[in-house]
Design a protein around this motif. Structure first.
Motif, PDB file in Angstrom:
ATOM      1  N   VAL A 119       5.819   7.498   5.013  1.00 11.56           N
ATOM      2  CA  VAL A 119       4.622   8.349   5.035  1.00 11.56           C
ATOM      3  C   VAL A 119       4.139   8.738   3.644  1.00 11.56           C
ATOM      4  CG1 VAL A 119       3.719  10.578   5.825  1.00 11.56           C
ATOM      5  CG2 VAL A 119       5.121   9.206   7.360  1.00 11.56           C
ATOM      6  N   ASN A 161       5.170   5.422   0.368  1.00 11.92           N
ATOM      7  CA  ASN A 161       4.889   4.057   0.780  1.00 11.92           C
ATOM      8  C   ASN A 161       4.034   3.357  -0.275  1.00 11.92           C
ATOM      9  OD1 ASN A 161       4.057   1.685   2.008  1.00 11.92           O
ATOM     10  ND2 ASN A 161       3.775   2.636   4.006  1.00 11.92           N
ATOM     11  N   ASN A 206       2.513   0.716  -0.039  1.00 17.61           N
ATOM     12  CA  ASN A 206       1.388   0.041   0.605  1.00 17.61           C
ATOM     13  C   ASN A 206       0.327   1.002   1.118  1.00 17.61           C
ATOM     14  OD1 ASN A 206       2.590  -2.540   0.257  1.00 17.61           O
ATOM     15  ND2 ASN A 206       3.927  -2.100   1.983  1.00 17.61           N
ATOM     16  N   SER A 207       0.466   2.273   0.799  1.00 19.06           N
ATOM     17  CA  SER A 207      -0.519   3.260   1.242  1.00 19.06           C
ATOM     18  C   SER A 207      -1.886   2.925   0.670  1.00 19.06           C
ATOM     19  CB  SER A 207      -0.098   4.659   0.767  1.00 19.06           C
ATOM     20  OG  SER A 207      -1.113   5.592   1.078  1.00 19.06           O
ATOM     21  N   THR A 208      -2.924   3.163   1.464  1.00 17.39           N
ATOM     22  CA  THR A 208      -4.285   2.952   0.976  1.00 17.39           C
ATOM     23  C   THR A 208      -4.986   4.275   0.684  1.00 17.39           C
ATOM     24  OG1 THR A 208      -5.186   2.855   3.222  1.00 17.39           O
ATOM     25  CG2 THR A 208      -4.485   0.771   2.238  1.00 17.39           C
ATOM     26  N   PRO A 259      -2.177   8.692  -3.576  1.00 19.07           N
ATOM     27  CA  PRO A 259      -0.998   9.567  -3.463  1.00 19.07           C
ATOM     28  C   PRO A 259      -1.288  11.023  -3.842  1.00 19.07           C
ATOM     29  CG  PRO A 259      -0.414   7.529  -4.572  1.00 19.07           C
ATOM     30  CD  PRO A 259      -1.905   7.541  -4.417  1.00 19.07           C
ATOM     31  N   LEU A 293      -2.625  12.614  -0.779  1.00 23.39           N
ATOM     32  CA  LEU A 293      -1.574  12.815   0.224  1.00 23.39           C
ATOM     33  C   LEU A 293      -0.719  14.032  -0.121  1.00 23.39           C
ATOM     34  CD1 LEU A 293      -0.414   9.160   0.989  1.00 23.39           C
ATOM     35  CD2 LEU A 293      -1.921  10.634   2.357  1.00 23.39           C
ATOM     36  N   GLN A 299      -6.235   4.920   7.425  1.00 24.90           N
ATOM     37  CA  GLN A 299      -6.091   6.024   6.469  1.00 24.90           C
ATOM     38  C   GLN A 299      -5.980   7.368   7.187  1.00 24.90           C
ATOM     39  OE1 GLN A 299      -9.590   5.011   4.135  1.00 24.90           O
ATOM     40  NE2 GLN A 299      -8.266   4.475   2.391  1.00 24.90           N
ATOM     41  N   GLU A 316      -2.514   7.707   8.224  1.00 24.27           N
ATOM     42  CA  GLU A 316      -1.677   8.098   7.079  1.00 24.27           C
ATOM     43  C   GLU A 316      -1.785   9.595   6.806  1.00 24.27           C
ATOM     44  OE1 GLU A 316      -1.466   5.834   3.392  1.00 24.27           O
ATOM     45  OE2 GLU A 316      -2.584   4.231   4.399  1.00 24.27           O
TER      46      GLU A 316
END
Length: 194
Positions: free
Chosen positions: A53, A56, A58-60, A63, A66, A149, A152
């Protein structure tokens, strides 16, 4: 004082590798993970969720955003432990201190974009228990983010819902390095924002 004492990292043999991985990401061994290590399968599951979560590659979603979502969620729940962690992690992931300190004013503060406001509004309303994000908030979120997204962002909110409740319930003690960091930044936690 914590209701359940954390185990020593070496005593958390079954979860030690995952705890060391997280410590490599954050710069400290989290007492919450050491407490969860009384049941290593739970600690490992939570650490795997953290990896998927908020850690990651590969997060789009940016950060920094997030971590702002995690911080607002933790503030809305009044979790001092997670608020301190998400403040530090936000700073470590590119959120400027003035923005971190102004997160409670995201709706009106010019530091925040409309995109950030959409995500932070859902973090505030969705992070409460029970969640109170309304359809209009979710529609605004859809104007700025893809479905993946949104998943996410909402996963961060849900993850910190668990973390907030766990650490508030256990009265997990902050790690010395986190205390030193937040004191050096003159951060006062969720009580200062109430």
């Amino acid at each position: 004082m914590a209701h359940v004492a954390p185990v020593d990292l070496e005593a958390s043999r079954e979860a030690a590798e995952e705890i060391r991985w997280l410590a490599g990401q954050t710069g400290f061994v989290a007492n919450s993970m050491l407490t969860l290590s009384h049941r290593p399968e739970i600690a490992k599951a939570v650490l795997n969720l953290i990896r998927a979560v908020v850690r990651n590659p590969n997060s789009t979603v940016d950060p920094a955003l997030l971590w702002m979502v995690a911080h607002v969620t933790s503030l809305s729940n009044g979790c001092s432990y997670c608020s301190a962690h998400t403040f530090k992690n936000g700073a470590d992931n590119g959120v400027p201190q003035d923005k971190l300190e102004a997160l409670w004013e995201f709706e009106t503060n010019p530091l925040f974009s409309d995109v950030e406001r959409a995500a932070l509004r859902v973090a505030l309303t969705g992070g409460q228990c029970p969640a109170s994000a309304d359809p209009a908030d979710m529609d605004i979120l859809r104007n700025h983010f893809s479905t993946a997204q949104i998943v996410e962002i909402c996963s961060v909110i849900a993850l910190f819902g668990f973390n907030n409740r766990w650490n508030a319930l256990m009265e997990t003690e902050l790690e010395e390095s986190v205390i030193n960091f937040v004191e050096s930044k003159k951060y006062h936690g969720p009580d200062a924002n109430a």
